[in-house]
Design a protein around this motif. Structure first.
Motif, mmCIF file in Angstrom:
data_model
loop_
_atom_site.group_PDB
_atom_site.id
_atom_site.type_symbol
_atom_site.label_atom_id
_atom_site.label_comp_id
_atom_site.label_asym_id
_atom_site.label_seq_id
_atom_site.Cartn_x
_atom_site.Cartn_y
_atom_site.Cartn_z
ATOM 1 N N VAL A 29 17.831 32.537 35.114
ATOM 2 C CA VAL A 29 17.336 31.161 35.037
ATOM 3 C C VAL A 29 16.115 31.101 34.132
ATOM 4 O O VAL A 29 16.004 30.206 33.273
ATOM 5 C CB VAL A 29 17.007 30.620 36.450
ATOM 6 C CG1 VAL A 29 16.172 29.352 36.366
ATOM 7 C CG2 VAL A 29 18.279 30.365 37.236
ATOM 8 N N HIS A 30 15.181 32.030 34.275
ATOM 9 C CA HIS A 30 13.978 32.043 33.425
ATOM 10 C C HIS A 30 14.358 32.278 31.960
ATOM 11 O O HIS A 30 13.805 31.632 31.056
ATOM 12 C CB HIS A 30 12.986 33.107 33.898
ATOM 13 C CG HIS A 30 12.306 32.758 35.186
ATOM 14 N ND1 HIS A 30 11.527 31.640 35.332
ATOM 15 C CD2 HIS A 30 12.291 33.388 36.390
ATOM 16 C CE1 HIS A 30 11.059 31.584 36.571
ATOM 17 N NE2 HIS A 30 11.518 32.637 37.247
ATOM 18 N N SER A 31 15.282 33.180 31.733
ATOM 19 C CA SER A 31 15.724 33.463 30.365
ATOM 20 C C SER A 31 16.385 32.229 29.756
ATOM 21 O O SER A 31 16.112 31.872 28.603
ATOM 22 C CB SER A 31 16.700 34.640 30.386
ATOM 23 O OG SER A 31 17.229 34.860 29.106
ATOM 24 N N ALA A 32 17.254 31.564 30.543
ATOM 25 C CA ALA A 32 17.924 30.358 30.037
ATOM 26 C C ALA A 32 16.906 29.255 29.787
ATOM 27 O O ALA A 32 17.000 28.519 28.786
ATOM 28 C CB ALA A 32 18.983 29.898 31.028
ATOM 29 N N ARG A 33 15.926 29.143 30.660
ATOM 30 C CA ARG A 33 14.894 28.104 30.479
ATOM 31 C C ARG A 33 14.061 28.393 29.231
ATOM 32 O O ARG A 33 13.748 27.482 28.446
ATOM 33 C CB ARG A 33 14.001 28.037 31.702
ATOM 34 C CG ARG A 33 13.010 26.912 31.588
ATOM 35 C CD ARG A 33 12.243 26.737 32.845
ATOM 36 N NE ARG A 33 11.337 25.607 32.692
ATOM 37 C CZ ARG A 33 10.466 25.242 33.567
ATOM 38 N NH1 ARG A 33 10.377 25.896 34.705
ATOM 39 N NH2 ARG A 33 9.672 24.224 33.358
ATOM 40 N N ASP A 34 13.688 29.672 29.042
ATOM 41 C CA ASP A 34 12.935 30.041 27.845
ATOM 42 C C ASP A 34 13.744 29.748 26.582
ATOM 43 O O ASP A 34 13.200 29.230 25.594
ATOM 44 C CB ASP A 34 12.537 31.522 27.885
ATOM 45 C CG ASP A 34 11.496 31.832 28.956
ATOM 46 O OD1 ASP A 34 10.859 30.871 29.465
ATOM 47 O OD2 ASP A 34 11.326 33.027 29.308
ATOM 48 N N ASP A 81 13.784 26.001 26.119
ATOM 49 C CA ASP A 81 12.493 25.558 25.586
ATOM 50 C C ASP A 81 12.360 25.909 24.106
ATOM 51 O O ASP A 81 11.864 25.099 23.294
ATOM 52 C CB ASP A 81 11.338 26.182 26.379
ATOM 53 C CG ASP A 81 11.168 25.575 27.765
ATOM 54 O OD1 ASP A 81 11.717 24.480 28.002
ATOM 55 O OD2 ASP A 81 10.477 26.213 28.611
ATOM 56 N N ARG A 82 12.791 27.095 23.706
ATOM 57 C CA ARG A 82 12.725 27.511 22.302
ATOM 58 C C ARG A 82 13.590 26.616 21.433
ATOM 59 O O ARG A 82 13.162 26.140 20.379
ATOM 60 C CB ARG A 82 13.157 28.978 22.161
ATOM 61 C CG ARG A 82 12.978 29.524 20.735
ATOM 62 C CD ARG A 82 13.597 30.899 20.582
ATOM 63 N NE ARG A 82 15.016 30.931 20.876
ATOM 64 C CZ ARG A 82 15.976 30.512 20.029
ATOM 65 N NH1 ARG A 82 15.666 29.972 18.877
ATOM 66 N NH2 ARG A 82 17.241 30.598 20.362
ATOM 67 N N ARG A 83 14.820 26.337 21.867
ATOM 68 C CA ARG A 83 15.714 25.470 21.095
ATOM 69 C C ARG A 83 15.159 24.048 21.000
ATOM 70 O O ARG A 83 15.277 23.399 19.960
ATOM 71 C CB ARG A 83 17.103 25.447 21.727
ATOM 72 C CG ARG A 83 17.885 26.713 21.489
ATOM 73 C CD ARG A 83 19.278 26.596 22.024
ATOM 74 N NE ARG A 83 20.028 27.815 21.824
ATOM 75 C CZ ARG A 83 21.282 27.966 22.163
ATOM 76 N NH1 ARG A 83 21.928 26.954 22.737
ATOM 77 N NH2 ARG A 83 21.895 29.101 21.945
ATOM 78 N N LEU A 84 14.594 23.575 22.114
ATOM 79 C CA LEU A 84 14.001 22.241 22.109
ATOM 80 C C LEU A 84 12.838 22.182 21.119
ATOM 81 O O LEU A 84 12.702 21.210 20.348
ATOM 82 C CB LEU A 84 13.535 21.866 23.513
ATOM 83 C CG LEU A 84 13.033 20.443 23.708
ATOM 84 C CD1 LEU A 84 14.093 19.422 23.327
ATOM 85 C CD2 LEU A 84 12.599 20.233 25.142
#
Length: 141
Positions: free
Chosen positions: A111-116, A119-122
């Protein structure tokens, strides 16, 4: 008054008092007859009965001790089996708990990896959007 008589045979079954009472009575009568007809004197017979009683008591005590030892051994075996199964269940519980904890930790990391990543893509998308907006302003001037 007239009596009606059937010519059918009648079977009557009588149940007697039973086997154990008759057996015990016969045993008592037999013992009494044996004492009366014994070729030994009264003192010899009493001594023989005492010895026989002592032997029977010793045999009964020995059998009771043997039985007690067997019961104790079976109890110990059953307790050991229970302890082993309990330890095995405890080990299995700990292993399953550790596996669940590992899976939960892996899920949190994912979940943290997907969120990071999101966030990077955003941030990249916003940066690209700003670059396009700046390029449009430059072209408009």
């Amino acid at each position: 008054m007239a009596h009606v008589r059937d010519d059918k045979p009648v079977i009557i079954i009588e149940k007697s008092g039973g086997g154990i009472g008759g057996f015990l009575f016969g045993l008592l009568v037999g013992a009494g007859a044996a004492l009366l007809l014994a070729p030994k004197s009264g003192e010899e017979t009493r001594e023989a009965l005492r010895e026989r009683g002592k032997k029977l008591t010793d045999d009964a005590r020995s059998r009771a001790e043997d039985w007690g030892h067997r019961v104790e051994d079976e109890y110990d075996k059953a307790r050991d089996r229970f302890d082993e199964r309990f330890k095995s269940a405890r080990r299995t519980y700990r292993e399953k708990k550790e596996s669940a904890k590992d899976a939960l930790d892996a899920g949190r990391a994912a979940v943290h990896s997907a969120r990071d990543e999101l966030d990077r893509r955003l941030a990249d998308s916003r940066a690209a959007s700003v670059d396009v907006a700046d390029a449009d302003e430059v072209d408009a001037d």
